[in-house]
Design a protein around this motif. Structure first.
Motif, PDB file in Angstrom:
ATOM      1  N   VAL A   1       0.846  -1.204   0.000  1.00 52.22           N
ATOM      2  CA  VAL A   1       0.000   0.000   0.000  1.00 52.22           C
ATOM      3  C   VAL A   1       0.876   1.248   0.000  1.00 52.22           C
ATOM      4  O   VAL A   1       0.608   2.217  -0.717  1.00 52.22           O
ATOM      5  CB  VAL A   1      -0.957   0.004   1.209  1.00 52.22           C
ATOM      6  N   VAL A   2       1.930   1.223   0.803  1.00 50.20           N
ATOM      7  CA  VAL A   2       2.861   2.356   0.826  1.00 50.20           C
ATOM      8  C   VAL A   2       3.433   2.593  -0.565  1.00 50.20           C
ATOM      9  O   VAL A   2       3.482   3.736  -1.048  1.00 50.20           O
ATOM     10  CB  VAL A   2       3.995   2.105   1.846  1.00 50.20           C
ATOM     11  N   GLU A   3       3.846   1.513  -1.227  1.00 48.85           N
ATOM     12  CA  GLU A   3       4.422   1.657  -2.566  1.00 48.85           C
ATOM     13  C   GLU A   3       3.430   2.288  -3.534  1.00 48.85           C
ATOM     14  O   GLU A   3       3.803   3.122  -4.377  1.00 48.85           O
ATOM     15  CB  GLU A   3       4.891   0.301  -3.087  1.00 48.85           C
ATOM     16  N   SER A   4       2.167   1.922  -3.394  1.00 50.05           N
ATOM     17  CA  SER A   4       1.152   2.468  -4.298  1.00 50.05           C
ATOM     18  C   SER A   4       0.913   3.954  -4.051  1.00 50.05           C
ATOM     19  O   SER A   4       0.376   4.651  -4.925  1.00 50.05           O
ATOM     20  CB  SER A   4      -0.166   1.702  -4.133  1.00 50.05           C
ATOM     21  N   GLN A   5       1.291   4.429  -2.880  1.00 54.11           N
ATOM     22  CA  GLN A   5       1.060   5.834  -2.523  1.00 54.11           C
ATOM     23  C   GLN A   5       2.313   6.700  -2.667  1.00 54.11           C
ATOM     24  O   GLN A   5       2.247   7.918  -2.475  1.00 54.11           O
ATOM     25  CB  GLN A   5       0.548   5.927  -1.086  1.00 54.11           C
ATOM     26  N   MET A   6       3.437   6.091  -2.975  1.00 56.84           N
ATOM     27  CA  MET A   6       4.667   6.858  -3.153  1.00 56.84           C
ATOM     28  C   MET A   6       4.581   7.665  -4.443  1.00 56.84           C
ATOM     29  O   MET A   6       4.169   7.153  -5.484  1.00 56.84           O
ATOM     30  CB  MET A   6       5.878   5.928  -3.218  1.00 56.84           C
ATOM     31  N   GLY A   7       4.993   8.923  -4.358  1.00 58.08           N
ATOM     32  CA  GLY A   7       4.930   9.771  -5.528  1.00 58.08           C
ATOM     33  C   GLY A   7       6.305  10.241  -5.961  1.00 58.08           C
ATOM     34  O   GLY A   7       7.163  10.533  -5.128  1.00 58.08           O
ATOM     35  N   ALA A   8       6.520  10.304  -7.252  1.00 57.42           N
ATOM     36  CA  ALA A   8       7.759  10.851  -7.795  1.00 57.42           C
ATOM     37  C   ALA A   8       7.565  12.342  -8.054  1.00 57.42           C
ATOM     38  O   ALA A   8       6.445  12.792  -8.314  1.00 57.42           O
ATOM     39  CB  ALA A   8       8.131  10.139  -9.084  1.00 57.42           C
ATOM     40  N   PRO A   9       8.632  13.131  -7.983  1.00 49.88           N
ATOM     41  CA  PRO A   9       8.509  14.573  -8.238  1.00 49.88           C
ATOM     42  C   PRO A   9       8.027  14.852  -9.663  1.00 49.88           C
ATOM     43  O   PRO A   9       8.489  14.227 -10.619  1.00 49.88           O
ATOM     44  CB  PRO A   9       9.933  15.089  -8.028  1.00 49.88           C
ATOM     45  N   THR A  10       7.076  15.760  -9.778  1.00 45.62           N
ATOM     46  CA  THR A  10       6.592  16.219 -11.077  1.00 45.62           C
ATOM     47  C   THR A  10       6.442  17.729 -11.015  1.00 45.62           C
ATOM     48  O   THR A  10       6.679  18.348  -9.978  1.00 45.62           O
ATOM     49  CB  THR A  10       5.221  15.594 -11.421  1.00 45.62           C
ATOM     50  N   VAL A  11       6.005  18.321 -12.108  1.00 44.93           N
ATOM     51  CA  VAL A  11       5.761  19.758 -12.121  1.00 44.93           C
ATOM     52  C   VAL A  11       4.589  20.130 -11.210  1.00 44.93           C
ATOM     53  O   VAL A  11       4.430  21.277 -10.810  1.00 44.93           O
ATOM     54  CB  VAL A  11       5.498  20.241 -13.569  1.00 44.93           C
ATOM     55  N   LEU A  12       3.779  19.134 -10.845  1.00 49.26           N
ATOM     56  CA  LEU A  12       2.594  19.368 -10.019  1.00 49.26           C
ATOM     57  C   LEU A  12       2.798  19.022  -8.553  1.00 49.26           C
ATOM     58  O   LEU A  12       2.022  19.477  -7.703  1.00 49.26           O
ATOM     59  CB  LEU A  12       1.419  18.536 -10.564  1.00 49.26           C
ATOM     60  N   ASN A  13       3.809  18.194  -8.240  1.00 46.47           N
ATOM     61  CA  ASN A  13       3.954  17.684  -6.872  1.00 46.47           C
ATOM     62  C   ASN A  13       5.417  17.365  -6.618  1.00 46.47           C
ATOM     63  O   ASN A  13       6.090  16.797  -7.487  1.00 46.47           O
ATOM     64  CB  ASN A  13       3.079  16.430  -6.700  1.00 46.47           C
ATOM     65  N   HIS A  14       5.902  17.713  -5.438  1.00 48.19           N
ATOM     66  CA  HIS A  14       7.311  17.464  -5.116  1.00 48.19           C
ATOM     67  C   HIS A  14       7.603  16.003  -4.802  1.00 48.19           C
ATOM     68  O   HIS A  14       8.766  15.624  -4.640  1.00 48.19           O
ATOM     69  CB  HIS A  14       7.747  18.328  -3.936  1.00 48.19           C
ATOM     70  N   GLY A  15       6.566  15.179  -4.667  1.00 47.42           N
ATOM     71  CA  GLY A  15       6.771  13.755  -4.437  1.00 47.42           C
ATOM     72  C   GLY A  15       6.949  13.396  -2.977  1.00 47.42           C
ATOM     73  O   GLY A  15       6.857  14.227  -2.071  1.00 47.42           O
TER      74      GLY A  15
END
Length: 255
Positions: free
Chosen positions: A99-113
């Motif tokens: 579940v944690v892996e599914s919620q991990m975000g990479a940095p994009t122009v919209l979100n720092h991750g």
């Protein structure tokens, strides 16, 4: 412990020049198998300077939904560190790595991750559950996959080690930073310790100062901590036995 406080050698910890504080920090780092350690005034302060030192403002930190770092620390993660908590329900306090892996975000122009995963050991909001070491190892793999750090709010870290029957260094081997309290089961009047690599601790020392945590003759706190680490850890098994007995009695009374 009071005798140790009264007889403590003192210096100016503001300039990292208190011999008793240095002794405590070296002892704690060695016990935890980390490069360095830092004395702070409380577990809350320890968690805050850790988040400030591990995560960039605007990034996210994944936390279990009932984690102390989210529910009971005045919102410091967001208000002071500028880090946004992403709450995920756990199972008995333990985060599900998938579940944690599914919620991990990479940095994009919209979100720092996502920059940080926070775990709690033992988990206060889950009735003092000890998080399995295998779970921590799996979360480490997820963090590495995304280039994130792992911080442990180890307020009752030594309770976990005693319960698991392993050295405390084993409990923290898969985390980048850890805070443990001197004022919980170790019986000190105040204080906590942060540990991690040397670069992290150098940054944490600066961040401690920025939130008003610089101390002068802090050896009076450290002396109690040294006494606790030398004399109180082995007694935690007595606490566990008493707690289990009380639970059995309460259960027998219908609770």
């Amino acid at each position: 412990m009071r005798k140790a406080i009264a007889e403590a050698q003192l210096g100016d910890d503001f300039y990292h020049d208190d011999p008793t504080v240095k002794k405590l920090e070296a002892k704690a780092a060695a016990l935890l198998g980390k490069e360095a350690a830092l004395l702070v005034l409380s577990g809350t302060m320890g968690n805050l300077v850790s988040v400030m030192s591990q995560a960039k403002p605007g990034t996210e930190a994944i936390v279990e939904q009932d984690a102390h770092i989210f529910k009971n620390e005045g919102g410091g993660m967001a208000m002071v560190a500028g880090v946004m908590p992403r709450r995920i329900p756990g199972v008995n306090g333990a985060l599900d790595p998938s579940v944690v892996e599914s919620q991990m975000g990479a940095p994009t122009v919209l979100n720092h991750g996502t920059s940080l995963i926070c775990v709690e050991q033992t988990h206060n909001g889950a009735s003092g559950t000890v998080i399995p070491l295998s779970n921590l190892a799996d979360l480490r793999k997820v963090a590495d996959k995304f280039g994130a750090k792992v911080h442990m709010d180890g307020a009752r870290l030594f309770n976990a080690a005693v319960s698991l029957g392993v050295p405390v260094s084993k409990v923290v081997e898969d985390v980048d930073s850890v805070t443990f309290c001197l004022s919980k089961g170790l019986c000190c009047p105040l204080g906590a310790v942060v540990a991690g690599n040397a670069e992290f601790i150098e940054q944490a020392r600066f961040n401690r100062q920025s939130i008003g945590g610089g101390m002068r003759q802090a050896g009076i706190i450290a002396a109690a901590g040294i006494y606790a680490l030398d004399n109180m850890v082995d007694r935690l098994s007595e606490d566990h036995a008493n707690a289990k007995r009380l639970a059995e009695i309460l259960y027998g009374c219908g609770f």
